[in-house]
Write an enzyme that holds these catalytic residues in place. Sequence first.
Site, short mmCIF file in Angstrom:
data_model
loop_
_atom_site.label_atom_id
_atom_site.label_comp_id
_atom_site.label_asym_id
_atom_site.label_seq_id
_atom_site.Cartn_x
_atom_site.Cartn_y
_atom_site.Cartn_z
N ASP A 127 -6.07 -0.05 -4.00
CA ASP A 127 -4.77 0.50 -3.99
C ASP A 127 -4.21 1.08 -2.83
OD1 ASP A 127 -6.10 2.27 -5.56
OD2 ASP A 127 -3.99 3.32 -5.96
N GLU A 181 -6.75 4.39 -7.78
CA GLU A 181 -7.18 5.68 -7.41
C GLU A 181 -5.79 6.59 -6.80
OE1 GLU A 181 -8.55 8.84 -4.57
OE2 GLU A 181 -7.14 7.40 -4.20
#
Length: 410
Positions: free
Chosen positions: A80, A174
Amino acid sequence: MKKDIIDRLTKYVIIDTQSDPESNTTPSTEKQWNLLNLLQQELTDLGLETELDDNGYLFATLASNVEADLPTVSFLAHVDTSPDFNATNVNPQIIENYDGNTIKLGDTTRELSQDVFPGLKQVEGHTLMITDGTSLLGADDKAGVVEIMEAVKYLTEHPEIKHGDIRIAFTPDEEIGKGPHAFDVERFNADFAYTMDGSEYGELQYESFNAAEAKITCHGVNVHPGSAKNTLINAILLGQQFNALLPQQEVPERTEGYEGFYHLMKFNGDVEKTTLQYIIRDHDREQFELRKKRLLEIKEDINTHYQDDPIEIEINDQYYNMGEKIAENPHVIDIPKRVFANLGIEPNTEPIRGGTDGSQLSYMGLPTPNIFTGCANFHGPYEYASIDVMEKAIDVIIGIVQEVVNTYEQ
């Protein structure tokens, strides 16, 4: 290898994988699956066994090619990208042999200059990937993904390099602090790990912040201002008072090194109701607990002046200093230090002023330091990646798997 790195990094960064802190799903956004599915196919094509679970955790194994019973080393990166800036229509640019001069970012007014970003001095002469000024790059952490993939590809093409079992993990979310929340450490079955999620050349990080988030809710009493005396309570002013009672020097922009801070992230509301959102950070666990205690004391101090306790507070821990756990497993640092020495890399072991997935994974039983990726200025349009340093990061990964053999093979 430079062209392969550029091609792979370009392929990954143009895929929008921005995570969403307001989402309750895992992954937090459907678009993260686009890169996860691609990575699974690429790993399968390289001959690795793969598994992609319903929460978006992609695990893969490069099987050992030695008979010795070796510990399983693993490498992790997150797919991400940050929700802090636009991540759609990423248009990466290549700067060959960066000469140190100011770089104009596309057709925008934004520029990369050493006056503002002195770290650029360290990458003079390098090949850089930058943005066009309209989006972040996403090298955090797609550079780490590239480095792991290129290292795996190299090892599969060079079976003469001895290695034990190598586990790979690509994870979601994350950037919103949820990376390891559904990570199954037992199923992953590795002895120790390294996140490829650092920044500048030479970083080898095994200390992180202790971290918490706090939400302060101020409840006001809204009446007509013409007849407000002794009745109106302005929730906005309560919020301002609360923030003013915190130490004004202990904020991110005035701290460094091991110094902790309070960071006011959001301040929203009106006379009736106002909310403040903070993150609290400190490397020292005792000081971390005192910081949380101070927030509670401020709440109580203000509430004593009112009948109905207008201020509420909710504090939640996010992660802890992974240094406490990694200190119990010194070999996890000794191995990359030897690799750095062999490659002529001076290790920078300054503490992370933040956290990685390794912060949480270390407390879940998988000691996980962090290694440089060669990128900087994360989460915004000034982000860049040094392709030269990314090459070195790939060398480090390959060196670590070889050093595990050298260390444990009898």
